[in-house]
Motif scaffolding. Structure first.
Motif, PDB file in Angstrom:
ATOM      1  N   LEU A   5       3.115   5.642 -12.045  1.00  0.00           N
ATOM      2  CA  LEU A   5       4.530   5.743 -11.581  1.00  0.00           C
ATOM      3  C   LEU A   5       4.806   7.090 -11.329  1.00  0.00           C
ATOM      4  CD1 LEU A   5       7.048   3.789 -11.271  1.00  0.00           C
ATOM      5  CD2 LEU A   5       7.864   4.594 -13.367  1.00  0.00           C
ATOM      6  N   ASP A   6       5.072   7.553 -10.016  1.00  0.00           N
ATOM      7  CA  ASP A   6       5.516   8.738  -9.771  1.00  0.00           C
ATOM      8  C   ASP A   6       6.883   8.852  -9.002  1.00  0.00           C
ATOM      9  OD1 ASP A   6       5.321   7.820  -7.038  1.00  0.00           O
ATOM     10  OD2 ASP A   6       3.382   8.615  -6.946  1.00  0.00           O
ATOM     11  N   ALA A   7       7.362  10.005  -8.572  1.00  0.00           N
ATOM     12  CA  ALA A   7       8.728  10.283  -8.032  1.00  0.00           C
ATOM     13  C   ALA A   7       9.075   9.233  -6.944  1.00  0.00           C
ATOM     14  CB  ALA A   7       8.973  11.493  -7.749  1.00  0.00           C
ATOM     15  N   GLY A   8       8.064   9.193  -5.978  1.00  0.00           N
ATOM     16  CA  GLY A   8       8.153   8.273  -4.670  1.00  0.00           C
ATOM     17  C   GLY A   8       8.247   6.757  -5.159  1.00  0.00           C
ATOM     18  N   ALA A   9       7.688   6.399  -6.052  1.00  0.00           N
ATOM     19  CA  ALA A   9       7.620   4.997  -6.713  1.00  0.00           C
ATOM     20  C   ALA A   9       9.101   4.667  -7.354  1.00  0.00           C
ATOM     21  CB  ALA A   9       6.540   4.860  -7.631  1.00  0.00           C
ATOM     22  N   VAL A  10       9.759   5.674  -7.671  1.00  0.00           N
ATOM     23  CA  VAL A  10      10.939   5.352  -8.625  1.00  0.00           C
ATOM     24  C   VAL A  10      11.998   5.284  -7.204  1.00  0.00           C
ATOM     25  CG1 VAL A  10      12.916   6.456  -9.814  1.00  0.00           C
ATOM     26  CG2 VAL A  10      10.527   6.732 -10.622  1.00  0.00           C
ATOM     27  N   ARG A  11      11.904   6.250  -6.260  1.00  0.00           N
ATOM     28  CA  ARG A  11      12.566   5.913  -5.150  1.00  0.00           C
ATOM     29  C   ARG A  11      12.612   4.598  -4.573  1.00  0.00           C
ATOM     30  NH1 ARG A  11      14.985  10.923  -3.873  1.00  0.00           N
ATOM     31  NH2 ARG A  11      13.739  12.632  -4.748  1.00  0.00           N
ATOM     32  N   ARG A  12      11.529   3.963  -4.463  1.00  0.00           N
ATOM     33  CA  ARG A  12      11.296   2.858  -3.914  1.00  0.00           C
ATOM     34  C   ARG A  12      11.844   1.726  -4.774  1.00  0.00           C
ATOM     35  NH1 ARG A  12       6.558   5.176  -2.726  1.00  0.00           N
ATOM     36  NH2 ARG A  12       5.204   4.094  -4.017  1.00  0.00           N
TER      37      ARG A  12
END
Length: 558
Positions: A5-12
Motif C-alpha cells: 500500500l503506497d500513497a497512490g493506492a490510498v488516493r485511489r
C-alpha cells in the motif's frame, strides 16, 4: 494487483470508497430506524468521505513536500504514505457528519498514525494498522455499544490479523470478509436492529469502504456480497434514541495531574458518587506525578470535581449529558483572542438564529435534517474571537461533531467546552444563565445545569410507517416526542400539542417555552396559550417564532 500500500493506492482507495458509498447511499439511508426527520447514515458517510477526497485533491495540488502538522517536521520523520493517510483522516474529521462520520474519521486516523513513518505497507503492517484503527474507534466513544460500526471495525482487524500473511491482497480481503460477517451478526447484538429487520447502517458503510480497498489492491471488481442480510419490514421499525444512565444525570470528565496514592483515594471516593467510573493513567508529567483521565456519571457535579481538586490538579474539565466523546487532531492558524466567554449555537430556522445571535452566540446552520461538519463548528468557534468558548449543539446528532471541533480548538489555544444540549429550547435555557463574570468552568457547569433542568419535546409529522413506543404510526400522523421518545400519536397538531403540554406539566413546571416552526398553522400558539391559562393558571408561557423546518413546535418546560 498490489503487494504494498503506497500513497497512490490510498488516493485511489478514497476515490473508490466515495464512489461505492454514493452507490449505496440511499440503501444505507433507508436502514434508518427513526420515523421522524433525521440526518441519515448514508448521507453522513458520503459527506465525510467527500471531505477526505477533497483534502487529498488539495494536497496533491500543493505537492508532495506539503506537511500536515502545525509544527515543522524533521526530514524523513513522516513518509509520503503517512502524509497522504493523515491528509485523508484530517479531511474526514473536518467534514465528519453525525456519529458515523466522526467514528470513520477516527478509524482513518488510527491507520494514519500506525503507518506514519512507513514508506509502504505490506500485509502484516496493514493488519497492525487496522488493529490501531479499531482501538482508536473505541477510544473515540465514551460508552461503546456492540452491534455497531465499532464491532464491525474490530472484526475486520481481527480477521486481518488471523490471516497471518504478509500478502496485502490476502489481508485486505480477510478484513473485508471479517467485517461483512460481523455486520451480519449485528441484529443479534442490538434488539432494535432485529426488530427492524436491518443490519447496522454505520457498519454497512464501513464494509462498503473496505470492499473498495479490496478492489484497489486486487485490481478486480469484487462480487457484491449480500450486505443487507435481513429483509427490512417497515412495520417493525421502532424509535430508539441514544440515552445515558437513567440514575445519574451528568457525565463529568477531566484530566488530573496527581500522584498514584492520591488517585487510589480518589477512586474510592468517586465510587460513592456515581457509576461508569474510569480512571486511566496517560503518562508521566515529571516530579513523580502522572496524568490521569477521570470519567464518571454523577448527579453531584461539584462533588466529583472537588474530589479531583483534593487529589491533584484537574484541568480540561468537561460536563455533559451522556454523549460520545471524540478525540481528533488537526491544524489551524493562530488568531488574536479575547478573554470574554464566547458561545457557538447550532440551530435551524431564521427565528432561532436571531434568538441565539441576539444573545451573543455565533450561529451554525444545522439541526435534525442537516448535520454541520466539524470544520463548520470549528470555524464558528474561531469566529467568536474568544479564548474560551461554550458550544451548544442543540441536537443529539450534532454532539459528536461538536466534541471533535472543541478538541480541534485546542490546537489554536482555544478552550472549548460542549454543553450537550439536545434541543434548541435547552440551548436557550443554557444561554439565559451565561455570565462572563464567573470563572469559565463555573459558567460551563451553570449552563449544563440550566439545560438539564429544561425538559424538552417536539411535534413533527411521521415520514414513514413505524412501530413506536406509543403504538403504530402512519406516514402523515402527528408525533409528539418527549426527550426523543414518541409519547403521543395524533391526527392534528393542536390536539397533540394540548395533550403533550398536559402530560409534561403534570410532572411539574413553572415556565413553558414554545418555539413555533415554519410549518405551524396560524393561530396554533394562541390556542395553546388559552389552554394553559385555563388549565395551568400558575404557569408562565413564552412564545418565540423559530422558523425551524420539519418541527412545527418545540416545547421546553422548566
Amino acid at each position: 494487483m498490489l503487494d504494498r500500500l503506497d500513497a497512490g493506492a490510498v488516493r485511489r482507495w478514497c476515490e473508490a470508497g466515495l464512489d461505492a458509498l454514493r452507490r449505496h447511499q440511499r440503501e444505507i439511508d433507508e436502514m434508518n430506524v427513526y420515523p421522524v426527520p433525521d440526518g441519515d447514515t448514508g448521507t453522513n458517510l458520503v459527506l465525510t468521505v467527500t471531505s477526505a477526497y477533497r483534502a487529498l485533491a488539495a494536497d496533491a495540488d500543493a505537492g508532495d513536500a506539503a506537511t500536515l502538522d502545525g509544527a515543522a517536521l524533521a526530514e524523513g520523520e513522516i513518509t509520503r504514505l503517512g502524509r497522504v493517510l493523515r491528509c485523508m483522516a484530517r479531511g474526514a474529521l473536518l467534514g465528519a457528519r453525525g456519529n458515523s462520520g466522526v467514528i470513520l474519521s477516527q478509524l482513518l486516523r488510527g491507520i494514519a498514525d500506525a503507518l506514519s513513518v512507513a514508506p509502504q505497507a505490506r500485509g502484516r503492517e496493514f493488519a497492525i494498522a487496522l488493529r490501531d484503527a479499531a482501538a482508536a474507534g473505541y477510544t473515540a466513544v465514551a460508552n461503546p455499544v456492540e452491534g455497531t460500526v465499532l464491532t464491525v471495525a474490530r472484526a475486520a482487524a481481527d480477521a486481518a490479523h488471523a490471516a497471518d500473511s504478509d500478502d496485502l491482497p490476502t489481508v485486505v480481503r480477510a478484513a473485508a470478509d471479517g467485517a461483512a460477517d460481523a455486520l451480519a451478526r449485528t441484529p443479534q447484538q442490538l434488539p432494535v436492529l432485529a426488530r427492524a429487520g436491518v443490519v447496522d447502517a454505520g457498519g454497512f458503510g464501513l464494509v462498503v469502504f473496505l470492499r473498495a480497498l479490496v478492489e484497489v489492491v486486487s485490481g478486480t471488481t469484487v462480487a457484491t456480497l449480500p450486505l443487507a442480510v435481513m429483509a427490512r419490514d417497515s412495520r417493525l421499525l421502532t424509535v430508539e434514541r441514544e440515552a445515558g444512565s437513567t440514575e445519574y444525570g451528568y457525565e463529568v470528565q477531566y484530566l488530573l495531574d496527581a500522584r498514584t496514592p492520591a488517585v487510589e483515594t480518589l477512586r474510592q471516593e468517586l465510587k460513592t458518587l456515581g457509576d461508569s467510573l474510569v480512571v486511566v493513567g496517560t503518562g508521566d508529567t515529571g516530579d513523580g506525578e502522572q496524568t490521569y483521565n477521570v470519567h464518571i456519571h454523577v448527579n453531584d457535579i461539584g462533588a466529583a470535581i472537588e474530589a479531583g481538586i483534593r487529589a491533584g490538579r484537574p484541568h480540561r474539565i468537561s460536563v455533559s449529558r451522556f454523549a460520545d466523546q471524540v478525540t481528533a487532531r488537526t491544524v489551524d492558524e493562530a488568531v488574536p483572542l479575547t478573554e470574554h466567554h464566547g458561545c457557538v449555537a447550532v440551530c435551524s430556522g431564521s427565528g432561532l438564529a436571531d434568538l441565539f445571535s441576539g444573545e451573543g452566540a455565533v450561529v451554525v446552520d444545522g439541526g435534525p435534517t442537516r448535520n454541520p461538519s466539524t470544520a463548520e463548528v470549528l470555524a464558528a468557534i474561531r469566529r467568536t474571537g474568544s479564548s474560551r468558548v461554550v458550544v451548544l449543539p442543540n441536537d443529539t446528532n450534532v454532539q459528536a461533531v461538536s466534541d471533535a471541533a472543541a478538541h480541534e480548538a485546542q490546537r489554536v489555544a482555544v478552550t472549548a467546552r460542549v454543553v450537550h444540549t439536545r434541543s434548541p429550547v435547552q440551548g436557550l435555557a443554557a444561554l439565559a444563565v451565561k455570565d462572563d463574570s464567573r470563572p469559565f468552568d463555573d459558567e460551563v457547569i451553570a449552563m449544563a445545569e440550566a439545560a438539564a433542568a429544561c425538559r424538552f419535546a417536539e411535534l413533527t409529522v411521521a415520514t414513514r410507517e413505524a412501530l413506536t413506543m406509543a403504538g403504530r404510526c402512519q406516514a402523515g400522523d402527528v408525533l409528539a416526542l418527549v426527550e426523543g421518545d414518541v409519547v403521543l400519536i395524533g391526527a392534528t397538531l393542536l390536539d397533540c400539542a394540548r395533550d403533550l403540554l398536559d402530560r409534561m406539566l403534570s410532572a411539574g413546571g413553572e415556565l413553558v417555552t414554545l418555539v413555533v416552526g415554519a410549518d405551524a398553522p396560524e393561530g396554533l400558539t394562541d390556542k395553546l396559550i388559552s389552554h394553559l391559562h385555563e388549565s395551568w393558571q400558575f404557569v408562565e408561557a413564552r412564545v418565540y417564532q423559530g422558523g425551524q423546518p420539519h418541527y412545527p413546535l418545540l416545547v421546553g418546560v422548566e
